[in-house]
Design a protein around this motif. Structure first.
Motif, mmCIF file in Angstrom:
data_model
loop_
_atom_site.group_PDB
_atom_site.id
_atom_site.type_symbol
_atom_site.label_atom_id
_atom_site.label_comp_id
_atom_site.label_asym_id
_atom_site.label_seq_id
_atom_site.Cartn_x
_atom_site.Cartn_y
_atom_site.Cartn_z
ATOM 1 N N LYS B 51 0.829 -1.202 0.000
ATOM 2 C CA LYS B 51 0.000 0.000 0.000
ATOM 3 C C LYS B 51 0.866 1.256 0.000
ATOM 4 O O LYS B 51 0.600 2.207 -0.740
ATOM 5 N N PHE B 52 1.905 1.261 0.822
ATOM 6 C CA PHE B 52 2.800 2.422 0.878
ATOM 7 C C PHE B 52 3.393 2.707 -0.504
ATOM 8 O O PHE B 52 3.456 3.857 -0.949
ATOM 9 N N THR B 53 3.838 1.632 -1.170
ATOM 10 C CA THR B 53 4.459 1.803 -2.484
ATOM 11 C C THR B 53 3.458 2.358 -3.481
ATOM 12 O O THR B 53 3.756 3.288 -4.238
ATOM 13 N N ALA B 54 2.261 1.784 -3.477
ATOM 14 C CA ALA B 54 1.244 2.235 -4.424
ATOM 15 C C ALA B 54 0.893 3.699 -4.178
ATOM 16 O O ALA B 54 0.750 4.484 -5.128
ATOM 17 N N GLU B 55 0.803 4.082 -2.905
ATOM 18 C CA GLU B 55 0.494 5.479 -2.587
ATOM 19 C C GLU B 55 1.594 6.410 -3.101
ATOM 20 O O GLU B 55 1.325 7.501 -3.594
ATOM 21 N N MET B 56 2.832 5.935 -2.996
ATOM 22 C CA MET B 56 3.957 6.737 -3.501
ATOM 23 C C MET B 56 3.801 6.989 -4.994
ATOM 24 O O MET B 56 3.977 8.119 -5.478
ATOM 25 N N ILE B 57 3.461 5.931 -5.712
ATOM 26 C CA ILE B 57 3.313 6.039 -7.173
ATOM 27 C C ILE B 57 2.145 6.959 -7.505
ATOM 28 O O ILE B 57 2.240 7.839 -8.362
ATOM 29 N N ARG B 58 1.032 6.768 -6.805
ATOM 30 C CA ARG B 58 -0.163 7.547 -7.105
ATOM 31 C C ARG B 58 0.094 9.043 -6.870
ATOM 32 O O ARG B 58 -0.224 9.884 -7.717
ATOM 33 N N GLU B 59 0.697 9.342 -5.718
ATOM 34 C CA GLU B 59 0.959 10.754 -5.412
ATOM 35 C C GLU B 59 1.878 11.380 -6.440
ATOM 36 O O GLU B 59 1.652 12.505 -6.894
ATOM 37 N N GLU B 60 2.885 10.616 -6.819
ATOM 38 C CA GLU B 60 3.867 11.125 -7.766
ATOM 39 C C GLU B 60 3.222 11.418 -9.126
ATOM 40 O O GLU B 60 3.444 12.483 -9.719
ATOM 41 N N ILE B 61 2.403 10.496 -9.603
ATOM 42 C CA ILE B 61 1.813 10.670 -10.939
ATOM 43 C C ILE B 61 0.690 11.703 -10.905
ATOM 44 O O ILE B 61 0.582 12.541 -11.803
ATOM 45 N N ASN B 316 6.128 -4.548 -5.791
ATOM 46 C CA ASN B 316 4.883 -3.813 -6.022
ATOM 47 C C ASN B 316 5.136 -2.589 -6.891
ATOM 48 O O ASN B 316 4.301 -2.223 -7.718
ATOM 49 N N TRP B 317 6.262 -1.965 -6.682
ATOM 50 C CA TRP B 317 6.646 -0.820 -7.516
ATOM 51 C C TRP B 317 6.725 -1.276 -8.973
ATOM 52 O O TRP B 317 6.141 -0.641 -9.868
ATOM 53 N N ASP B 318 7.430 -2.360 -9.202
ATOM 54 C CA ASP B 318 7.574 -2.860 -10.574
ATOM 55 C C ASP B 318 6.232 -3.286 -11.154
ATOM 56 O O ASP B 318 5.907 -2.958 -12.289
ATOM 57 N N ALA B 319 5.448 -4.030 -10.367
ATOM 58 C CA ALA B 319 4.169 -4.542 -10.869
ATOM 59 C C ALA B 319 3.260 -3.388 -11.266
ATOM 60 O O ALA B 319 2.626 -3.402 -12.342
ATOM 61 N N THR B 320 3.188 -2.367 -10.416
ATOM 62 C CA THR B 320 2.312 -1.234 -10.710
ATOM 63 C C THR B 320 2.798 -0.494 -11.954
ATOM 64 O O THR B 320 1.999 -0.094 -12.811
ATOM 65 N N HIS B 321 4.113 -0.339 -12.067
ATOM 66 C CA HIS B 321 4.636 0.365 -13.235
ATOM 67 C C HIS B 321 4.446 -0.430 -14.526
ATOM 68 O O HIS B 321 4.203 0.150 -15.584
ATOM 69 N N ILE B 322 4.529 -1.758 -14.432
ATOM 70 C CA ILE B 322 4.261 -2.580 -15.621
ATOM 71 C C ILE B 322 2.818 -2.362 -16.063
ATOM 72 O O ILE B 322 2.515 -2.183 -17.245
ATOM 73 N N MET B 323 1.916 -2.350 -15.076
ATOM 74 C CA MET B 323 0.499 -2.161 -15.389
ATOM 75 C C MET B 323 0.260 -0.781 -16.011
ATOM 76 O O MET B 323 -0.442 -0.659 -17.022
ATOM 77 N N LEU B 324 0.863 0.251 -15.435
ATOM 78 C CA LEU B 324 0.665 1.597 -15.980
ATOM 79 C C LEU B 324 1.253 1.700 -17.383
ATOM 80 O O LEU B 324 0.678 2.336 -18.276
ATOM 81 N N GLN B 325 2.387 1.032 -17.570
ATOM 82 C CA GLN B 325 3.013 0.995 -18.893
ATOM 83 C C GLN B 325 2.053 0.374 -19.905
ATOM 84 O O GLN B 325 1.864 0.894 -21.006
ATOM 85 N N ALA B 326 1.414 -0.723 -19.503
ATOM 86 C CA ALA B 326 0.484 -1.403 -20.411
ATOM 87 C C ALA B 326 -0.695 -0.491 -20.751
ATOM 88 O O ALA B 326 -1.125 -0.422 -21.914
ATOM 89 N N ILE B 327 -1.200 0.216 -19.740
ATOM 90 C CA ILE B 327 -2.337 1.109 -19.983
ATOM 91 C C ILE B 327 -1.927 2.218 -20.949
ATOM 92 O O ILE B 327 -2.665 2.576 -21.869
ATOM 93 N N GLN B 328 -0.726 2.735 -20.764
ATOM 94 C CA GLN B 328 -0.230 3.762 -21.693
ATOM 95 C C GLN B 328 -0.066 3.204 -23.096
ATOM 96 O O GLN B 328 -0.368 3.873 -24.080
ATOM 97 N N ASN B 329 0.399 1.964 -23.165
ATOM 98 C CA ASN B 329 0.604 1.344 -24.485
ATOM 99 C C ASN B 329 -0.699 1.156 -25.239
ATOM 100 O O ASN B 329 -0.700 1.119 -26.476
#
Lengths: 302, 393
Positions: B51-61, B316-329
């Motif tokens: 959860k902490f990692t995901a929140e970091m990503i969300r806030e950043e983006i 979790n950082w990698d997994a979330t970024h892979i998912m976001l990458q896919a959505i962007q693709n």
């Protein structure tokens, strides 16, 4: 041979916890005929109180580990006694006043246990607590056996607690009153015995034992979590039933019996079968003697 | 009276219809991603890391206005559901995320015992899912909609076996595992196979198990110690590790331990203390001595939450970024949720290589990454020190 004696030692330590918790079950049941299912969770509260008291004394107050241990044992027993009495006041006494059936009181006890567990989860979070090491563990090795000072202390505590309780129940006036209520809760007030006071005393004794078990447990297995009391509470209840619930000797013996069976099964058979075999044996035993080792069948009085 | 009832019903139906129509035709304003995490139960620290990692990503983006998809920025909306690290709760959480919350994709669950059943649900309901931490083969096997960011047990077991054989000069071993946990059991079985194939039959001297709620392991440990193994393989969760290692020492075991990635929690040392110092385990990344993007992540995480992130956080950082990458693709956000989910799945399957902070990974046809494992040693100060890196051939 070494292997055998090592397992005897293991079973003695594990059985001490069952015995200590079963003593609390059996006291309350003996006096009130109430299965206090919240008892395992009072044990958990004990472990947590000990944890917070110990970290506070060691950290903020700056006491030595030995003094801390000497302080947290009575403190924890006092705190869990308060929890037990509070449960009796809030949950059990009003039901008793209304003359509710025993079944409802048992359900209430289950609920109280769940409230304690989930209250802990909500207040302190799910993360594990690590109990500080109060007494440096020394491993004594002799004749191929390993035993720690902690293990010996746990076993000694269980025996001492049993002796004290046995003395109170069989040799003192208040013990006589407890046995009196257990025998006939309608006639005993007529003899001038205040039943509420005796019942509160019973809860103090039983919950204090759970607190003591909580401290010892936290020292022997120093990873605390909100649900730690659930399974061991259930098994200690089974131990109390095997011994003959309502009898102090039965609880003590039943605790060790269950531990010897569990450890014995795991030592001989594959450990996957541990609970399956152990509890099948107990089931067969209950067929033969449904009242447990020391229990006496009690007929409904007309 | 009757007429009024009919009128009321009609009005209600009309309203509902309008709502539905509005819901369908309108383009979503945010990108909703569900997180199925272990916030309570056996392994709460794992859920916290995720959860902490995901929140970091969300806030950043979201600070940059959102994720850019096809030239337009969409803010991220992350929904966290607790699966109590129980299989049945993981399934319920998945159903809620997929059916009620209407998430585009799901990250998690982390532990295999939750990820295996949750993966089945996602595959059935055609929702893309990535499990960050699950190493059990069954999580992704035969499930085109399910992916993962961690390596597999079938890769990890030989890594551990080879390392232990070399490091401890070991010929024999003993195993203790949690029978109620998919991960622990599968890992123990795979390890036994690998070890016996390498050292000959009968070299696993003891193969013992325990239940999830047990706290006393003295009977099993006495058996294991009596067998005198060269080292002790312990594929167990970190909370059990702390108890088992202590009890084994008290029963007189002096030899080394080796574990898999389930040891790698930030909480291990808090629970185990000095008893775990000097032991080894295989894992996904080593925080001590990391460089580049990995170091950057560790520093920011530490500054924000006050402790060094564990491998769960990194994955979790990698997994979330892979998912976001896919959505962007995918390049656009389709108002039709099921079409969008399908597009995201295809985009995920098309990612052939990803440069994550747990290393470079390639994905095979099953959705499993091919990546390196590291073996770390637990140092005096509680840091996990990089010892060896093993990459698949």
């Amino acid at each position: 041979m070494e292997y055998f004696f090592q397992n005897v030692l293991n079973a003695l330590q594990w059985g001490s916890f069952y015995a200590l918790i079963a003593l609390g079950y059996t006291l309350v049941y003996g006096v009130l005929s109430l299965i206090n299912f919240a008892h395992g969770d009072i044990f958990m509260v004990g472990a947590y109180v000990a944890y917070f008291a110990a970290t506070m004394f060691l950290g903020e107050v700056g006491l030595g580990p030995g003094v801390t241990l000497a302080l947290i044992v009575p403190l924890t027993m006092l705190a869990t006694a308060c929890v037990g009495v509070a449960l009796e006041r809030i949950a059990y006494r009003p039901l008793r006043r209304k003359g509710a059936h025993r079944l409802y009181v048992v359900i209430t006890a289950l609920m109280c246990g769940l409230i304690l567990e989930n209250g802990n989860l909500a207040l302190l979070g799910a993360s594990r607590k690590s109990f500080p090491e109060l007494v440096p563990t020394t491993v004594y090795a002799f004749a191929g056996l390993s035993v720690t000072n902690l293990k010996l202390a746990v076993i000694a505590t269980a025996v001492a607690a049993f002796a004290v309780l046995h003395f109170i129940v069989t040799k003192t006036k208040i013990g006589l009153a407890m046995r009196g209520i257990a025998w006939d809760s309608f006639a005993i007030p007529l003899m001038g015995v205040p039943p509420d006071r005796i019942i509160v005393f019973t809860f103090i004794l039983g919950s204090g034992m759970a607190g003591l078990a909580g401290v010892m447990f936290a020292m022997a297995y120093p990873v605390l979590e909100p649900y730690m009391g659930a399974l061991i509470g259930w098994k200690a209840f089974i131990a109390a039933v095997i011994g003959g619930i309502g009898d102090i000797r039965g609880a003590f013996l039943g605790g060790f019996l269950l531990a010897f069976l569990e450890i014995g099964v795991a030592a001989v058979f594959p450990s996957t079968m541990r609970d399956l075999i152990a509890f099948s044996v107990l089931l067969v035993f209950m067929w033969q003697r449904p009242t447990g080792v020391f229990g006496v069948a009690r007929n409904q009085k007309i | 009276m009757f007429k009024r009832g009919v009128l009321l019903l009609l009005t209600l139906a009309g309203c509902l219809g309008l709502l539905l129509a509005a819901g369908c035709s309108q383009e979503p304003e945010t990108i909703k991603i569900g997180f199925n995490v272990e916030l309570t139960g056996d392994i709460p620290k794992v859920g916290e890391s995720a959860k902490f990692t995901a929140e970091m990503i969300r806030e950043e983006i979201n600070a940059q206005g959102g994720l850019e998809v096809g030239g337009k920025k969409y803010p991220l909306e992350f929904i966290y559901l607790d699966n109590e690290s129980k299989p049945e709760s993981a399934v319920n959480a998945t159903l809620k995320l997929v059916e009620q919350d209407g998430v585009m994709a799901m990250i998690g669950p982390n532990s295999s015992k939750c990820a295996v059943p949750a993966g089945g649900v996602c595959n059935e309901r055609q929702t893309p899912m990535i499990s960050p931490w699950s190493t059990n083969v069954d999580t992704t096997k035969g499930r085109p909609w399910v992916f993962r960011a961690a390596f597999l047990d079938s890769f990890q077991a030989p890594v551990a076996a080879n390392f232990a054989a070399k490091q401890f000069n070991a010929k024999t071993t003993a195993v203790l595992f949690d029978i109620s946990n998919d991960f622990s059991k599968a890992m123990a079985d795979t390890f036994k196979q690998v070890w016996e194939a390498k050292m000959g039959p009968g070299t696993v001297l003891a193969f013992e198990s325990h239940g999830a709620k047990e706290q006393d392991f003295s009977a099993q440990l006495t058996k294991i110690i009596a067998a005198k193994p060269d080292f002790f393989f312990l594929p167990d969760l970190y909370n059990h590790v702390a108890l088992v290692v202590k009890q084994a020492r008290h029963l007189g075991y002096a030899g080394p331990f080796m574990g898999p990635d389930s040891w790698a929690s930030a909480e291990l040392m808090a629970l185990c203390g000095k008893d775990c110092v000097g032991q080894f385990f295989s894992t996904h990344y080593a925080a001590a001595g990391a460089q580049g993007a990995t170091k950057d992540f560790i520093d920011r995480y530490k500054a924000k939450y006050g402790y060094v992130p564990d491998d769960v956080a990194a994955l979790n950082w990698d997994a979330t970024h892979i998912m976001l990458q896919a959505i962007q693709n995918v390049g656009k956000i389709d108002p039709d949720l099921s079409a969008q989910r399908k597009a995201v799945r295809d985009a995920l399957a098309n990612i052939k290589q990803f440069d994550g902070i747990t290393g470079k990974m390639r994905f095979d046809a099953e959705g499993d990454p091919i990546k390196c494992a590291v073996v770390v040693r637990i140092a005096e100060d509680g840091q996990f020190i990089f010892t060896e890196s093993v990459c698949p051939e």
